[in-house]
Write a protein that holds these residues in place. Structure first.
Motif, short mmCIF file in Angstrom:
data_model
loop_
_atom_site.label_atom_id
_atom_site.label_comp_id
_atom_site.label_asym_id
_atom_site.label_seq_id
_atom_site.Cartn_x
_atom_site.Cartn_y
_atom_site.Cartn_z
N GLU A 80 0.88 -1.13 -0.05
CA GLU A 80 0.02 0.10 -0.32
C GLU A 80 0.95 1.11 0.00
O GLU A 80 1.50 1.60 0.95
CB GLU A 80 -1.02 0.11 1.33
N PRO A 81 1.08 1.79 -1.07
CA PRO A 81 2.12 2.75 -1.35
C PRO A 81 2.01 3.83 -0.48
O PRO A 81 1.06 4.39 0.01
CB PRO A 81 1.99 3.28 -2.75
N ASN A 82 3.18 4.37 0.41
CA ASN A 82 3.23 5.37 1.44
C ASN A 82 2.50 5.07 2.78
O ASN A 82 2.14 6.02 3.62
CB ASN A 82 2.73 6.72 0.84
N GLU A 83 2.03 3.73 2.91
CA GLU A 83 1.21 3.33 4.24
C GLU A 83 1.77 2.15 4.87
O GLU A 83 1.81 2.22 5.78
CB GLU A 83 -0.15 3.08 3.81
N ARG A 84 2.04 1.08 3.95
CA ARG A 84 2.15 -0.14 4.54
C ARG A 84 2.66 -1.42 3.41
O ARG A 84 2.46 -1.14 2.27
CB ARG A 84 0.91 -0.81 4.95
N LEU A 85 3.94 -2.01 4.20
CA LEU A 85 4.35 -3.23 3.38
C LEU A 85 4.16 -4.21 4.53
O LEU A 85 4.51 -4.12 5.31
CB LEU A 85 5.79 -2.92 3.25
N VAL A 86 3.98 -5.48 3.81
CA VAL A 86 3.79 -6.73 4.53
C VAL A 86 4.58 -7.84 3.60
O VAL A 86 4.46 -7.78 2.62
CB VAL A 86 2.57 -7.29 4.79
N HIS A 87 5.56 -8.41 4.24
CA HIS A 87 6.28 -9.49 3.59
C HIS A 87 6.88 -10.68 4.44
O HIS A 87 6.85 -10.55 5.55
CB HIS A 87 7.63 -8.94 2.74
N SER A 88 7.12 -11.79 3.97
CA SER A 88 7.62 -12.75 4.75
C SER A 88 9.19 -12.47 4.78
O SER A 88 9.82 -11.79 4.13
CB SER A 88 7.47 -14.00 3.75
N LEU A 89 9.85 -13.25 5.66
CA LEU A 89 11.17 -13.08 6.00
C LEU A 89 11.74 -14.35 6.03
O LEU A 89 11.54 -14.95 7.20
CB LEU A 89 11.47 -12.29 7.04
#
Length: 157
Positions: A80-89
């Motif tokens: 969500e540009p400029n709001e949120r990133l979610v990723h696996s690690l």
């Protein structure tokens, strides 16, 4: 994902604009410049950031005092540009595993939230998963140092 355990959260506010903050978290060359603890360095050429749902991100950090390289990789699940990133690690010290970037390797979930606050930008990095308490505390301390590196990088811009 909701059942996963909160391991730690690190947050900080930086005197920068949102476009710059988003770029330093999503552009591979920007990540290579700062995404490491202050006492360590990233391995040139190992940073990737395909900032789209399903896109790959990768990073490798040289840890010479312990004679290994820490390899990280994962896939974005929320962008969500400029709001949120979610990723696996996923994590390994094995270069062959890093080269393979197995999507079925054990992983944690990372959530990175951004918010404009006055003339600055607040960012929060949260890690979910399972690890011993002392390892989670060490990971939090490590991420605090990454945030220090981010501050130095932003100050140099």
């Amino acid at each position: 994902m909701m059942a996963e355990r909160l391991l730690y959260s690190v947050e900080r506010e930086y005197n920068t604009d949102m476009a710059t903050m988003w770029s330093v978290w999503t552009d591979a060359s920007e990540l290579e410049a700062w995404y490491h603890p202050t006492v360590l360095e990233g391995v040139p050429g190992t940073f990737t950031s395909e900032t789209k749902v399903g896109g790959l991100w990768t990073a490798a950090i040289d840890v010479p005092m312990n004679d290994f390289v820490a390899y990280f990789w994962g896939r974005y699940s929320v962008v969500e540009p400029n709001e949120r990133l979610v990723h696996s690690l996923s994590y390994s010290q094995d270069p062959a595993e890093f080269a393979q970037r197995d999507p079925n390797a054990p992983f944690h979930h990372i959530e990175i939230d951004f918010e404009q606050r006055g003339t600055g930008v607040w960012v929060r990095f949260t890690q979910f998963g399972e690890m011993p308490e002392e390892q989670a505390e060490a990971s939090k301390e490590g991420m605090e140092s990454y945030f220090d590196s981010l501050g130095y990088h932003l100050d140099s811009k």
